[in-house]
Design a protein around this motif. Structure first.
Motif, mmCIF file in Angstrom:
data_model
loop_
_atom_site.group_PDB
_atom_site.id
_atom_site.type_symbol
_atom_site.label_atom_id
_atom_site.label_comp_id
_atom_site.label_asym_id
_atom_site.label_seq_id
_atom_site.Cartn_x
_atom_site.Cartn_y
_atom_site.Cartn_z
ATOM 1 N N SER A 143 -3.625 -5.066 -2.528
ATOM 2 C CA SER A 143 -3.731 -3.706 -1.971
ATOM 3 C C SER A 143 -2.788 -2.694 -2.603
ATOM 4 C CB SER A 143 -3.481 -3.704 -0.460
ATOM 5 O OG SER A 143 -4.339 -4.555 0.176
ATOM 6 N N SER A 201 -3.754 -4.908 -7.896
ATOM 7 C CA SER A 201 -4.597 -3.798 -7.468
ATOM 8 C C SER A 201 -5.801 -4.252 -6.655
ATOM 9 C CB SER A 201 -5.038 -2.961 -8.662
ATOM 10 O OG SER A 201 -5.749 -3.749 -9.559
ATOM 11 N N ARG A 202 -6.355 -5.405 -6.982
ATOM 12 C CA ARG A 202 -7.577 -5.809 -6.266
ATOM 13 C C ARG A 202 -7.298 -6.603 -5.004
ATOM 14 N NH1 ARG A 202 -12.840 -6.623 -9.769
ATOM 15 N NH2 ARG A 202 -12.043 -6.115 -11.811
ATOM 16 N N GLU A 244 -4.539 2.204 -6.465
ATOM 17 C CA GLU A 244 -4.733 2.604 -7.864
ATOM 18 C C GLU A 244 -4.103 3.959 -8.139
ATOM 19 O OE1 GLU A 244 -7.312 1.170 -6.283
ATOM 20 O OE2 GLU A 244 -7.849 -0.542 -7.533
ATOM 21 N N ASN A 245 -3.743 4.654 -7.060
ATOM 22 C CA ASN A 245 -3.103 5.954 -7.248
ATOM 23 C C ASN A 245 -1.609 5.840 -7.488
ATOM 24 O OD1 ASN A 245 -5.161 7.766 -7.167
ATOM 25 N ND2 ASN A 245 -5.246 7.781 -4.952
ATOM 26 N N THR A 246 -1.107 4.627 -7.499
ATOM 27 C CA THR A 246 0.325 4.455 -7.747
ATOM 28 C C THR A 246 0.663 4.954 -9.162
ATOM 29 O OG1 THR A 246 2.079 2.837 -7.920
ATOM 30 C CG2 THR A 246 -0.075 2.055 -8.453
ATOM 31 N N ILE A 247 1.805 5.593 -9.273
ATOM 32 C CA ILE A 247 2.229 6.094 -10.581
ATOM 33 C C ILE A 247 2.618 4.904 -11.440
ATOM 34 C CG2 ILE A 247 4.079 7.356 -11.722
ATOM 35 C CD1 ILE A 247 3.885 9.290 -9.280
ATOM 36 N N VAL A 269 3.946 14.695 -14.959
ATOM 37 C CA VAL A 269 2.484 14.710 -14.908
ATOM 38 C C VAL A 269 1.976 16.147 -14.843
ATOM 39 C CG1 VAL A 269 0.524 14.133 -13.419
ATOM 40 C CG2 VAL A 269 2.251 12.419 -13.927
ATOM 41 N N GLU A 308 -4.819 3.983 -11.994
ATOM 42 C CA GLU A 308 -6.234 4.301 -12.153
ATOM 43 C C GLU A 308 -6.518 4.861 -13.554
ATOM 44 O OE1 GLU A 308 -8.793 3.859 -10.019
ATOM 45 O OE2 GLU A 308 -10.131 4.733 -11.514
ATOM 46 N N ARG A 340 4.491 3.658 -4.414
ATOM 47 C CA ARG A 340 4.067 4.853 -5.141
ATOM 48 C C ARG A 340 4.280 4.724 -6.639
ATOM 49 N NH1 ARG A 340 6.306 10.029 -1.826
ATOM 50 N NH2 ARG A 340 5.241 9.632 0.125
ATOM 51 N N ASP A 370 -2.892 12.397 -16.097
ATOM 52 C CA ASP A 370 -2.519 11.421 -15.070
ATOM 53 C C ASP A 370 -1.839 10.209 -15.686
ATOM 54 O OD1 ASP A 370 -2.943 12.278 -12.613
ATOM 55 O OD2 ASP A 370 -4.900 11.352 -12.311
ATOM 56 N N ALA A 388 6.123 12.902 -11.175
ATOM 57 C CA ALA A 388 5.167 13.933 -10.758
ATOM 58 C C ALA A 388 5.415 15.225 -11.540
ATOM 59 C CB ALA A 388 5.282 14.178 -9.267
ATOM 60 N N SER A 405 0.808 -1.225 0.000
ATOM 61 C CA SER A 405 0.000 0.000 0.000
ATOM 62 C C SER A 405 0.839 1.272 0.000
ATOM 63 C CB SER A 405 -0.984 -0.021 1.164
ATOM 64 O OG SER A 405 -0.319 -0.362 2.330
#
Lengths: 480, 364
Positions: free
Chosen positions: A128, A124-125, A131-134, A168, A179, A103, A175, A165, A100
């Motif tokens: 853990s 992801s499911r 979904e915000n991981t780059i 992005v 996700e 990143r 993004d 970042a 979790s």
């Protein structure tokens, strides 16, 4: 005492409180620290190695030390699927893995030749992984990439996620998280853009450049046949942790010699396909260089190069590499894309003589409207750019921010408009070629409803929406 | 259970707390997999129906301000039918608490603990809520009063954080009316929470004009729920079906900003507090109905029966979470037609058949 027990009887919650204390206090005091049991993974790399999945974990193991340096190491393991590889990695490091805090997720070059989504699904499911991981990809193995990322921090004080970042926010202006990948994947267009960072040898030779037209290799090591990748530390371990120096050197060997062969043969052509003339040259050069240094780079250090490229993913597979120029073209219709540079050459007017002017976009407003003309939808884009002149090359080669320079003459405006249109047309051409609507024209048509929705639903090949829509780009420039 | 009355304000707060935990967690993703972003309208429709049930409660309360629900049913429908209706209510509250507990437990397992959590959950949840039930509805509602603004602040913060996640307009009006209706029917069990008010109606004191207060609180709860849902569908759009914990997912900060720390903890604390109160209220509803059916027994019998039934069902029959969720979608909707539609309809008819000389109390 009797009174005490009476009060005690009156307040049964006190009893519950005492029971909770008795049960949990010793457990809390005597249980070992979580860091002894768990490893914190800050980045995940996924590769295809022959028929197996190799999972590499950039792991931070919290240890007390007098300096403020973090102890990171790359642990990798193979398995028949991600779950198996993760299980093997846990055995290898003797700790449970928590994803979790991861990143960054890096997908190796070869894995993107197949649909990546089912492979990522477990992470992801179930595991853990946020979904915000780059979510990024590279031109080499994710494992080597993660190893190289360690030196980013040591040499430059940079972190991988900070690097992306920046892209992005300022380069892709879209993004590039897991996700956003899923959003593209599960949408009607099934396409998304994923960030790309290149891994090169320190002598600047591309490790396994996509531009070099490499073909035939379908996995990170071993299958290229020339580098002896099968002997790497992670291979013999049967899924156990791999020795850093060893595996790094070996896979460098394999992939650079591979790049040398293919680059030397077809670098020019492939470069031409993907990036125009410049790309062609670069492909050729890189191919040549890596070809010549193929036998000697096994000990060389690798570095991560960020040049603003993105990879176009469709149906979970890589279909195209979009270079910085195309990304800039796409950003013209992106209101959030501020700070980009627009250069116009051969400016001749009262002030400048054959000058090259570079403007920075300081403000931008984009108005999008869909119209229907002769049964065909037209997406009209009215873009207002607030520009600041930041550099002059030519006769007046000193930077002067005097008021006369900030006035945009009609000639300059026309040149800027032409430059933007050329860039935008190039980007749209690329998207049309790949039938990848990453600019969400489909979404616009669906939410506009009525005849647009009807038009879209009647399309035989819905993926080809961009070839059925015309674009009108109006550029209005103002000086800031 | 002590028979102290609660105020209209406390009743209003109960209405907010009763918004089922499932609606904040798994329901939005389940709805998305069926009807896309139109799941928003499914929830809005079912909540509107709940508001009608609340209206029925007001009607009944105005007609019989001090009477017990059981007595009203007994007088108008006879003893046996009254007991059957209360038995149905018992089953309803039992399964509601089961669903709330299992959904929240799964959520906490995913977010915080991965193993050995069930024993900790049992020890830290059940003694407290059973104690609350023993103390009575007034104690429960005063505790709710104490924590109410913390919970609401938690929800507001989560929705507020969601705006940092961007998102576009969700694609609404994409489904056929048939899918909308079938989805509403399937998920009816996740609603109908205001039925508890019937069970505690004799313990609620509504003075003239205070009905508005209860309604305002209920509307605040519904607004928060709908706001959360619209943010959830705006942020995740086509991937909403993958996000099974809506309140946490909308408040998870994008990776670029993770430097400010993980704020999911706010959502977790909010959900945990709501769960405590919801379980207390559902168990209270179960025990209260039980004591009306068996007036000779006392609250210890009721709580013990609840605990035994709960754990037998939880560990024996329903330990399969998927099976349980499937059951709530396939069988419970029929049960809800009786409990959340026929019973309120009957109650409305009873309330509207006015006897000569008896006036309605003005609660609005």
């Amino acid at each position: 005492m009797k009174r005490f027990f009476k009060n005690f009887k009156k307040t049964p919650m006190l009893l519950v409180f005492i029971i909770i204390l008795v049960f949990f206090t010793p457990i809390a005091i005597f249980s070992p620290g979580e860091n002894k049991d768990r490893a914190v993974v800050t980045a995940v790399g996924i590769d295809r190695v022959d028929d197996e999945i190799e999972l590499s974990l950039l792991t931070f193991i919290p240890t007390a030390n007098p300096t403020y340096n973090e102890t990171n190491s790359v642990i990798s393991a193979k398995g028949s699927c991600i779950a198996d590889a993760l299980y093997q990695a846990q055995i290898a490091m003797g700790k449970r893995v928590g994803l979790s805090h991861a990143r960054t997720t890096v997908v190796g070059h070869f894995l993107l030749e197949e649909d990546i989504a089912p492979t990522l699904d477990y992470l992801s499911r179930i595991a853990s992984l946020s979904e915000n991981t780059i979510f990024i990809t590279t031109n080499s193995c994710a494992k080597d990439f993660l190893k190289a990322s360690q030196t980013l921090g040591e040499d430059l004080g940079l972190k991988l996620d900070q690097l992306i970042a920046y892209d992005v926010k300022n380069v892709y202006v879209t993004d590039t998280t897991l996700e956003s990948f899923y959003k593209g994947y599960f949408s009607d267009v099934r396409a998304s853009l994923v960030g790309y960072l290149e891994l090169v040898d320190e002598n600047d030779a591309d490790v396994a450049s996509m531009e070099s037209g490499q073909s035939g290799s379908t996995s990170c090591s071993g299958s290229s046949g020339s580098g002896g990748g099968g002997e790497s530390g992670s291979d013999d371990g049967g899924g156990s942790g791999s020795g850093e120096g060893e595996s790094s050197g070996e896979s460098s060997d394999s992939s650079s010699s591979d790049g040398g062969q293919s680059g030397g043969n077809s670098g020019g052509d492939a470069g031409g396909n993907s990036g125009g003339e410049e790309g062609g040259e670069a492909g050729g050069e890189n191919g040549g260089e890596s070809g010549s240094s193929g036998q000697t780079t096994s000990e060389s250090k690798r570095k991560i190069v960020n040049d603003g490229k993105v990879v176009l993913i469709k149906d979970g597979k890589r279909v195209e590499m979009l270079d910085e120029k195309i990304v800039e073209g796409l950003n013209i219709m992106n209101q959030k894309a501020i700070g980009q540079l627009i250069a116009v050459e051969h400016i001749e007017d009262d002030i400048f003589k054959d000058a090259k002017l570079t403007y920075a976009v300081r403000k931008k407003t984009v108005r999008q409207s869909l119209k229907m003309q002769n049964g065909n939808p037209i997406l009209s884009l009215d873009v207002t750019l607030g520009l600041e002149l930041i550099e002059i090359q030519g006769e007046k080669d000193d930077l002067k921010l005097n008021s006369e320079f900030t006035v945009l003459s009609k000639k300059i405006k026309d040149k800027i408009e032409a430059e933007c249109k050329r860039s935008f047309a190039g980007a749209i051409k690329e998207l049309r070629k790949n039938k990848a609507d990453v600019i969400n024209v489909t979404g616009m048509m669906m939410s506009s409803g009525g005849k647009f929705k009807e038009f879209y639903e009647k399309l035989e090949n819905k993926e080809d929406i961009l070839n059925n829509v015309n674009f009108i780009l109006n550029i209005n420039c103002k000086s800031e | 259970m002590k028979d102290l009355k609660i105020s209209a304000r406390q009743t209003g707060m109960i209405c907010v707390m009763l918004i089922f935990a499932n609606a904040f967690l798994t329901l939005p993703s389940l709805l998305h997999s069926e009807v896309g972003a139109d799941g928003f309208f499914v929830v809005a429709g079912l909540m509107f129906f709940d508001l009608l049930v609340l209206g029925t409660f007001f009607l009944l309360k105005a007609r019989f301000p001090d009477d017990k629900f059981y007595d009203i049913l007994k007088d108008h429908l006879g003893k046996i039918l009254a007991k059957i209706i209360l038995a149905l209510f018992m089953i309803f509250f039992l399964f509601k608490s089961l669903l709330a507990y299992s959904v929240v437990l799964l959520f906490l397992k995913q977010q915080v603990y991965q193993d050995q959590f069930e024993l900790i959950a049992i020890i830290s949840i059940f003694p407290v809520i059973c104690h609350g039930v023993f103390c009575g509805i007034r104690t429960i509602s005063r505790t709710i009063e104490l924590f109410f603004y913390i919970v609401v602040a938690g929800l507001v913060v989560c929705i507020g954080i969601s705006f940092t996640n961007g998102g576009g307009m969700p694609q609404l009006f994409q489904t056929q009316i048939q899918s909308f209706l079938s989805s509403s029917f399937k998920h009816a069990f996740s609603f109908g929470d205001y039925l508890l008010l019937f069970i505690i109606m004799d313990k609620i004191e509504i003075k003239k004009g205070q009905g508005r207060k209860i309604l305002s609180f209920a509307l605040v709860g519904i607004t928060l729920m709908l706001l959360l849902l619209i943010r959830f569908y705006s942020i995740y759009q086509v991937t909403a079906f993958m996000h099974t914990n809506a309140i946490v997912d909308i408040s998870s900060v994008p990776a670029q900003f993770t430097g400010i720390g993980r704020l999911d903890i706010i959502a977790m604390i909010t959900v945990m507090m709501m769960t405590y109160f919801q379980l207390e209220l559902f168990i209270y509803g179960f025990c209260s109905s039980f004591l009306d059916i068996f007036p000779k027994l006392n609250n210890i019998h009721a709580v013990v029966l609840y605990i035994i039934t709960f754990f037998v069902l939880y560990y024996g029959l329903l330990s399969q979470y998927d099976f349980f969720i499937d059951s709530t979608e396939n069988y419970f909707p029929y049960f809800m037609i009786v409990v959340n539609f026929l019973v309120p309809l009957t109650v409305a008819i009873i309330a509207l058949t006015k006897k000569k000389g008896k006036e309605y109390e003005k609660i609005f």
